[in-house]
Design a protein around this motif. Structure first.
Motif, PDB file in Angstrom:
ATOM      1  N   ALA A  18       0.861  -1.392  -0.188  1.00 44.17           N
ATOM      2  CA  ALA A  18      -0.335   0.019   0.638  1.00 44.17           C
ATOM      3  C   ALA A  18       1.201   1.048   0.373  1.00 44.17           C
ATOM      4  O   ALA A  18       1.547   0.965  -0.002  1.00 44.17           O
ATOM      5  CB  ALA A  18      -0.653   0.024   1.318  1.00 44.17           C
ATOM      6  N   PHE A  19       0.818   2.385  -0.587  1.00 46.01           N
ATOM      7  CA  PHE A  19       0.682   3.722  -0.951  1.00 46.01           C
ATOM      8  C   PHE A  19       0.397   4.416   0.640  1.00 46.01           C
ATOM      9  O   PHE A  19      -1.103   4.156   0.915  1.00 46.01           O
ATOM     10  CB  PHE A  19       0.498   4.234  -2.081  1.00 46.01           C
ATOM     11  CG  PHE A  19       1.200   3.907  -3.099  1.00 46.01           C
ATOM     12  CD1 PHE A  19       2.257   4.315  -2.994  1.00 46.01           C
ATOM     13  CD2 PHE A  19       0.877   3.341  -3.424  1.00 46.01           C
ATOM     14  CE1 PHE A  19       3.529   3.484  -4.327  1.00 46.01           C
ATOM     15  CE2 PHE A  19       1.682   2.809  -4.830  1.00 46.01           C
ATOM     16  CZ  PHE A  19       2.639   3.272  -4.983  1.00 46.01           C
ATOM     17  N   LEU A  20       0.706   5.219   2.105  1.00 41.68           N
ATOM     18  CA  LEU A  20       0.876   5.537   2.734  1.00 41.68           C
ATOM     19  C   LEU A  20       1.006   7.486   2.864  1.00 41.68           C
ATOM     20  O   LEU A  20       2.034   7.341   2.104  1.00 41.68           O
ATOM     21  CB  LEU A  20       1.271   5.162   4.204  1.00 41.68           C
ATOM     22  CG  LEU A  20       1.311   3.966   4.161  1.00 41.68           C
ATOM     23  CD1 LEU A  20       2.624   3.602   5.454  1.00 41.68           C
ATOM     24  CD2 LEU A  20       0.136   3.078   4.636  1.00 41.68           C
ATOM     25  N   VAL A  21      -0.218   8.342   3.348  1.00 43.30           N
ATOM     26  CA  VAL A  21       0.341   9.236   3.217  1.00 43.30           C
ATOM     27  C   VAL A  21       0.561   9.483   4.616  1.00 43.30           C
ATOM     28  O   VAL A  21      -0.247   9.230   5.218  1.00 43.30           O
ATOM     29  CB  VAL A  21      -1.416  10.087   2.592  1.00 43.30           C
ATOM     30  CG1 VAL A  21      -0.924  11.967   2.660  1.00 43.30           C
ATOM     31  CG2 VAL A  21      -1.267  10.123   1.360  1.00 43.30           C
ATOM     32  N   VAL A  22       2.047  10.293   4.505  1.00 39.88           N
ATOM     33  CA  VAL A  22       2.515  10.173   6.428  1.00 39.88           C
ATOM     34  C   VAL A  22       2.593  12.527   5.914  1.00 39.88           C
ATOM     35  O   VAL A  22       3.220  12.623   5.224  1.00 39.88           O
ATOM     36  CB  VAL A  22       3.420   9.550   6.737  1.00 39.88           C
ATOM     37  CG1 VAL A  22       3.060   7.933   6.473  1.00 39.88           C
ATOM     38  CG2 VAL A  22       5.007   9.834   5.310  1.00 39.88           C
ATOM     39  N   ALA A  23       2.322  12.163   7.562  1.00 38.65           N
ATOM     40  CA  ALA A  23       3.167  13.646   8.429  1.00 38.65           C
ATOM     41  C   ALA A  23       4.386  14.083   8.054  1.00 38.65           C
ATOM     42  O   ALA A  23       4.934  13.023   8.512  1.00 38.65           O
ATOM     43  CB  ALA A  23       2.535  13.689   9.294  1.00 38.65           C
ATOM     44  N   LEU A  24       4.528  15.142   7.587  1.00 40.53           N
ATOM     45  CA  LEU A  24       6.296  15.406   7.977  1.00 40.53           C
ATOM     46  C   LEU A  24       6.550  16.381   8.860  1.00 40.53           C
ATOM     47  O   LEU A  24       5.617  17.240   9.506  1.00 40.53           O
ATOM     48  CB  LEU A  24       6.485  16.044   6.351  1.00 40.53           C
ATOM     49  CG  LEU A  24       7.190  15.417   5.504  1.00 40.53           C
ATOM     50  CD1 LEU A  24       7.163  15.466   4.674  1.00 40.53           C
ATOM     51  CD2 LEU A  24       7.512  13.746   5.774  1.00 40.53           C
ATOM     52  N   ASP A  25       7.496  16.724   9.789  1.00 37.57           N
ATOM     53  CA  ASP A  25       7.530  17.725  10.571  1.00 37.57           C
ATOM     54  C   ASP A  25       8.226  18.993  10.237  1.00 37.57           C
ATOM     55  O   ASP A  25       8.166  18.601   8.975  1.00 37.57           O
ATOM     56  CB  ASP A  25       8.721  16.949  12.097  1.00 37.57           C
ATOM     57  CG  ASP A  25       9.832  16.759  11.240  1.00 37.57           C
ATOM     58  OD1 ASP A  25      10.193  16.925  10.308  1.00 37.57           O
ATOM     59  OD2 ASP A  25      11.255  16.634  12.269  1.00 37.57           O
ATOM     60  N   HIS A  26       8.293  19.917  11.055  1.00 43.80           N
ATOM     61  CA  HIS A  26       9.562  21.313   9.952  1.00 43.80           C
ATOM     62  C   HIS A  26      10.730  21.155   9.032  1.00 43.80           C
ATOM     63  O   HIS A  26      10.728  21.542   8.559  1.00 43.80           O
ATOM     64  CB  HIS A  26       8.411  22.545  11.137  1.00 43.80           C
ATOM     65  CG  HIS A  26       7.499  22.430  11.312  1.00 43.80           C
ATOM     66  ND1 HIS A  26       6.897  22.618  10.648  1.00 43.80           N
ATOM     67  CD2 HIS A  26       6.746  22.316  12.386  1.00 43.80           C
ATOM     68  CE1 HIS A  26       5.814  23.704  11.621  1.00 43.80           C
ATOM     69  NE2 HIS A  26       5.973  23.101  12.657  1.00 43.80           N
ATOM     70  N   GLU A  27      11.050  20.076   9.625  1.00 44.87           N
ATOM     71  CA  GLU A  27      12.233  19.678   9.509  1.00 44.87           C
ATOM     72  C   GLU A  27      12.467  18.563   7.480  1.00 44.87           C
ATOM     73  O   GLU A  27      13.382  18.166   6.927  1.00 44.87           O
ATOM     74  CB  GLU A  27      13.070  19.272  10.356  1.00 44.87           C
ATOM     75  CG  GLU A  27      13.481  20.187  11.334  1.00 44.87           C
ATOM     76  CD  GLU A  27      14.752  19.933  12.395  1.00 44.87           C
ATOM     77  OE1 GLU A  27      14.660  18.843  12.405  1.00 44.87           O
ATOM     78  OE2 GLU A  27      14.375  20.396  13.916  1.00 44.87           O
ATOM     79  N   GLY A  28      11.008  18.296   7.233  1.00 46.84           N
ATOM     80  CA  GLY A  28      10.968  17.439   6.959  1.00 46.84           C
ATOM     81  C   GLY A  28      11.394  15.682   6.572  1.00 46.84           C
ATOM     82  O   GLY A  28      10.949  14.588   5.987  1.00 46.84           O
ATOM     83  N   ARG A  29      11.189  15.420   8.504  1.00 43.42           N
ATOM     84  CA  ARG A  29      11.052  14.390   8.327  1.00 43.42           C
ATOM     85  C   ARG A  29       9.331  13.686   8.546  1.00 43.42           C
ATOM     86  O   ARG A  29       8.875  14.022   9.383  1.00 43.42           O
ATOM     87  CB  ARG A  29      12.013  13.935   9.652  1.00 43.42           C
ATOM     88  CG  ARG A  29      13.333  14.635   9.701  1.00 43.42           C
ATOM     89  CD  ARG A  29      14.781  14.349  10.447  1.00 43.42           C
ATOM     90  NE  ARG A  29      13.420  15.317  12.071  1.00 43.42           N
ATOM     91  CZ  ARG A  29      14.370  16.378  12.919  1.00 43.42           C
ATOM     92  NH1 ARG A  29      15.776  15.692  13.220  1.00 43.42           N
ATOM     93  NH2 ARG A  29      13.023  16.520  14.157  1.00 43.42           N
ATOM     94  N   THR A  30       9.704  12.053   9.436  1.00 46.92           N
ATOM     95  CA  THR A  30       8.006  12.045   9.145  1.00 46.92           C
ATOM     96  C   THR A  30       7.720  11.765  11.253  1.00 46.92           C
ATOM     97  O   THR A  30       8.720  12.052  11.625  1.00 46.92           O
ATOM     98  CB  THR A  30       8.165  10.235   8.709  1.00 46.92           C
ATOM     99  OG1 THR A  30       9.154   9.967   9.197  1.00 46.92           O
ATOM    100  CG2 THR A  30       8.306  10.309   7.257  1.00 46.92           C
ATOM    101  N   GLU A  31       6.932  12.509  10.674  1.00 46.43           N
ATOM    102  CA  GLU A  31       6.538  12.922  12.210  1.00 46.43           C
ATOM    103  C   GLU A  31       5.934  11.911  13.037  1.00 46.43           C
ATOM    104  O   GLU A  31       5.286  10.989  12.781  1.00 46.43           O
ATOM    105  CB  GLU A  31       5.550  13.987  11.833  1.00 46.43           C
ATOM    106  CG  GLU A  31       5.035  14.297  13.079  1.00 46.43           C
ATOM    107  CD  GLU A  31       3.415  15.258  13.086  1.00 46.43           C
ATOM    108  OE1 GLU A  31       2.058  15.038  13.467  1.00 46.43           O
ATOM    109  OE2 GLU A  31       3.584  16.367  12.197  1.00 46.43           O
ATOM    110  N   ALA A  32       6.830  11.829  14.245  1.00 49.83           N
ATOM    111  CA  ALA A  32       5.550  10.762  15.613  1.00 49.83           C
ATOM    112  C   ALA A  32       4.271  10.744  15.579  1.00 49.83           C
ATOM    113  O   ALA A  32       4.024  12.399  16.159  1.00 49.83           O
ATOM    114  CB  ALA A  32       7.259  10.580  16.270  1.00 49.83           C
ATOM    115  N   ALA A  33       3.991   9.788  15.826  1.00 54.89           N
ATOM    116  CA  ALA A  33       2.721   9.716  16.143  1.00 54.89           C
ATOM    117  C   ALA A  33       2.928   9.978  18.101  1.00 54.89           C
ATOM    118  O   ALA A  33       3.333   9.876  18.203  1.00 54.89           O
ATOM    119  CB  ALA A  33       1.533   8.448  16.113  1.00 54.89           C
TER     120      ALA A  33
END
Length: 60
Positions: free
Chosen positions: A45-60
């Motif tokens: 599957a393809f997941l749309v994930v949140a990024l933090d302000h520095e472009g890294r994936t955001e921890a939940a």
């Protein structure tokens, strides 16, 4: 990617030429929410994930 905030989930194998995950991420970016698309090979599957302000994936 444990701890990543998944915003949307799209099964792989959609119609040829259709990119719903990319379109969803683009809409979220247009609304000011940093997002990107990653592939979850385990779920095919393809997941749309949140990024933090520095472009890294955001921890939940």
């Amino acid at each position: 990617m444990s701890g990543t905030k998944v915003l949307e989930f799209f099964p792989a194998g959609g119609p040829h030429g259709s990119w719903p995950a990319e379109e969803c991420a683009a809409q979220r970016r247009a609304q000011g929410q940093p997002a990107t698309v990653v592939m979850d090979l385990d779920r095919d599957a393809f997941l749309v994930v949140a990024l933090d302000h520095e472009g890294r994936t955001e921890a939940a």
